[in-house]
Write a protein that holds these residues in place. Sequence first.
Motif, PDB file in Angstrom:
ATOM      1  N   LEU A  62       0.862  -1.178   0.000  1.00 55.67           N
ATOM      2  CA  LEU A  62       0.000   0.000   0.000  1.00 55.67           C
ATOM      3  C   LEU A  62       0.900   1.230   0.000  1.00 55.67           C
ATOM      4  N   LEU A  63       1.523   1.447  -1.150  1.00 53.59           N
ATOM      5  CA  LEU A  63       2.502   2.514  -1.315  1.00 53.59           C
ATOM      6  C   LEU A  63       2.215   3.245  -2.619  1.00 53.59           C
ATOM      7  N   LEU A  64       2.367   4.564  -2.604  1.00 51.37           N
ATOM      8  CA  LEU A  64       2.066   5.380  -3.777  1.00 51.37           C
ATOM      9  C   LEU A  64       3.297   5.675  -4.623  1.00 51.37           C
ATOM     10  N   GLY A  65       4.466   5.229  -4.179  1.00 56.50           N
ATOM     11  CA  GLY A  65       5.690   5.400  -4.944  1.00 56.50           C
ATOM     12  C   GLY A  65       6.444   4.087  -5.028  1.00 56.50           C
ATOM     13  N   VAL A  66       7.478   4.067  -5.861  1.00 57.80           N
ATOM     14  CA  VAL A  66       8.298   2.868  -6.009  1.00 57.80           C
ATOM     15  C   VAL A  66       9.681   3.197  -5.454  1.00 57.80           C
ATOM     16  N   GLY A  67       9.798   3.135  -4.142  1.00 58.35           N
ATOM     17  CA  GLY A  67      11.057   3.442  -3.481  1.00 58.35           C
ATOM     18  C   GLY A  67      11.635   2.227  -2.791  1.00 58.35           C
ATOM     19  N   TYR A  68      12.418   2.468  -1.753  1.00 59.23           N
ATOM     20  CA  TYR A  68      13.145   1.390  -1.087  1.00 59.23           C
ATOM     21  C   TYR A  68      12.212   0.360  -0.467  1.00 59.23           C
ATOM     22  N   HIS A  69      11.132   0.800   0.157  1.00 58.33           N
ATOM     23  CA  HIS A  69      10.210  -0.151   0.771  1.00 58.33           C
ATOM     24  C   HIS A  69       9.687  -1.140  -0.265  1.00 58.33           C
ATOM     25  N   ARG A  70       9.286  -0.638  -1.421  1.00 52.75           N
ATOM     26  CA  ARG A  70       8.681  -1.502  -2.431  1.00 52.75           C
ATOM     27  C   ARG A  70       9.714  -2.405  -3.104  1.00 52.75           C
ATOM     28  N   THR A  71      10.895  -1.888  -3.362  1.00 53.18           N
ATOM     29  CA  THR A  71      11.856  -2.646  -4.147  1.00 53.18           C
ATOM     30  C   THR A  71      12.785  -3.526  -3.317  1.00 53.18           C
ATOM     31  N   VAL A  72      12.948  -3.204  -2.028  1.00 50.50           N
ATOM     32  CA  VAL A  72      13.898  -3.957  -1.204  1.00 50.50           C
ATOM     33  C   VAL A  72      13.246  -4.509   0.063  1.00 50.50           C
ATOM     34  N   ASP A  73      12.715  -3.638   0.902  1.00 50.38           N
ATOM     35  CA  ASP A  73      12.218  -4.069   2.208  1.00 50.38           C
ATOM     36  C   ASP A  73      11.154  -5.156   2.109  1.00 50.38           C
ATOM     37  N   ILE A  74      10.087  -4.848   1.396  1.00 51.04           N
ATOM     38  CA  ILE A  74       8.955  -5.790   1.330  1.00 51.04           C
ATOM     39  C   ILE A  74       9.346  -7.085   0.625  1.00 51.04           C
ATOM     40  N   PRO A  75      10.022  -7.040  -0.531  1.00 46.55           N
ATOM     41  CA  PRO A  75      10.432  -8.296  -1.157  1.00 46.55           C
ATOM     42  C   PRO A  75      11.337  -9.160  -0.277  1.00 46.55           C
ATOM     43  N   THR A  76      12.211  -8.528   0.500  1.00 49.98           N
ATOM     44  CA  THR A  76      13.099  -9.297   1.376  1.00 49.98           C
ATOM     45  C   THR A  76      12.298 -10.104   2.387  1.00 49.98           C
ATOM     46  N   VAL A  77      11.333  -9.461   3.029  1.00 48.80           N
ATOM     47  CA  VAL A  77      10.503 -10.152   4.009  1.00 48.80           C
ATOM     48  C   VAL A  77       9.639 -11.205   3.334  1.00 48.80           C
ATOM     49  N   ALA A  78       9.028 -10.847   2.210  1.00 44.17           N
ATOM     50  CA  ALA A  78       8.119 -11.769   1.522  1.00 44.17           C
ATOM     51  C   ALA A  78       8.837 -13.025   1.047  1.00 44.17           C
ATOM     52  N   ARG A  79      10.051 -12.866   0.576  1.00 46.55           N
ATOM     53  CA  ARG A  79      10.799 -14.016   0.089  1.00 46.55           C
ATOM     54  C   ARG A  79      11.035 -15.036   1.200  1.00 46.55           C
ATOM     55  N   HIS A  80      11.295 -14.547   2.380  1.00 45.96           N
ATOM     56  CA  HIS A  80      11.575 -15.431   3.511  1.00 45.96           C
ATOM     57  C   HIS A  80      10.377 -16.318   3.831  1.00 45.96           C
ATOM     58  N   PHE A  81       9.161 -15.833   3.558  1.00 51.78           N
ATOM     59  CA  PHE A  81       7.952 -16.580   3.877  1.00 51.78           C
ATOM     60  C   PHE A  81       7.238 -17.104   2.634  1.00 51.78           C
ATOM     61  N   ASP A  82       7.962 -17.131   1.493  1.00 53.67           N
ATOM     62  CA  ASP A  82       7.430 -17.690   0.249  1.00 53.67           C
ATOM     63  C   ASP A  82       6.144 -16.991  -0.176  1.00 53.67           C
ATOM     64  N   CYS A  83       6.120 -15.677  -0.049  1.00 54.70           N
ATOM     65  CA  CYS A  83       4.938 -14.897  -0.404  1.00 54.70           C
ATOM     66  C   CYS A  83       5.127 -14.203  -1.751  1.00 54.70           C
ATOM     67  N   ALA A  84       4.024 -13.997  -2.435  1.00 56.54           N
ATOM     68  CA  ALA A  84       4.021 -13.209  -3.663  1.00 56.54           C
ATOM     69  C   ALA A  84       3.894 -11.735  -3.313  1.00 56.54           C
ATOM     70  N   VAL A  85       4.540 -10.890  -4.107  1.00 64.41           N
ATOM     71  CA  VAL A  85       4.448  -9.445  -3.927  1.00 64.41           C
ATOM     72  C   VAL A  85       3.921  -8.834  -5.218  1.00 64.41           C
ATOM     73  N   THR A  86       2.830  -8.098  -5.128  1.00 66.26           N
ATOM     74  CA  THR A  86       2.278  -7.441  -6.306  1.00 66.26           C
ATOM     75  C   THR A  86       2.917  -6.071  -6.489  1.00 66.26           C
ATOM     76  N   ARG A  87       2.553  -5.431  -7.562  1.00 66.88           N
ATOM     77  CA  ARG A  87       2.934  -4.030  -7.724  1.00 66.88           C
ATOM     78  C   ARG A  87       2.225  -3.186  -6.668  1.00 66.88           C
ATOM     79  N   GLY A  88       2.794  -2.041  -6.369  1.00 75.12           N
ATOM     80  CA  GLY A  88       2.130  -1.115  -5.461  1.00 75.12           C
ATOM     81  C   GLY A  88       1.054  -0.329  -6.186  1.00 75.12           C
TER      82      GLY A  88
END
Length: 245
Positions: A62-88
């Motif tokens: 739930l982000l209106l820009g494509v910054g560090y949270h979207r490109t690094v933070d969230i994918p890092t956490v999601a990968r650890h739990f085998d989760c899919a990440v959509t576009r923001g």
Amino acid sequence: MRDLVLAVHGSAVPEAGATVGRLADAVHRLTGAPVAVGHLDHQKPSLPYVLADRPGAVVVPLLLGVGYHRTVDIPTVARHFDCAVTRGLSGEPGVGLALYDRLRAAERTAGGPADAVVVAGAGSSRPGGNDGTRAALDQLAHLVPVPVTAAYCSANGPAAPPVAEALAALRARGFRRIAVAAHLLAPGRFTQALAALPGVWALSDPLADHPRVAQVVAARYESARGDGTAVAPSSVPSGAPGLRG
């Protein structure tokens, strides 16, 4: 059915949780999926805590820009739990239409249309961080018959001026009924700062609990839940889950 997790920035303002909660309820009604909220900062539960109980979930940033949270933070956490990440939500036409609706509602409350509009984004110094605000500006400029300009709440180095400077520049050009269209998702320190600005004709509410945003989130979930769409490994650093502010 896969769980849907909203990855939100979080805010110390109590109303933020209620706003995102209304979005979560609306998305649940649209999708039928179990919906949870994981926070990146300020609030609990954290995103890692939420995903630990929901491995394989679909994470919608739930982000209106494509910054560090979207490109690094969230994918890092999601990968650890085998989760899919959509576009923001950056650049999504539904967000621009929600912004337009909010602006019109604020103008009605103020007593009439504005003669100029400032689109106020959060502001980011990271590549892509301001693209969503620029896209919303472009869309709004096609929907209203008055000048529309962008400004940012944060002083972290975006090219456009701070909101107060944008307002002053428009007043110097003779505009008096200036509306601020808040390109922000939930109440927080930025919405509080906008509300404190003097001489604003109309200030629109945050966007997260607008029905069009729920529709965008539901569409993101439906597109990802069946195919396991995840962030490419090359864009996700390895290591234990964690979040960077």
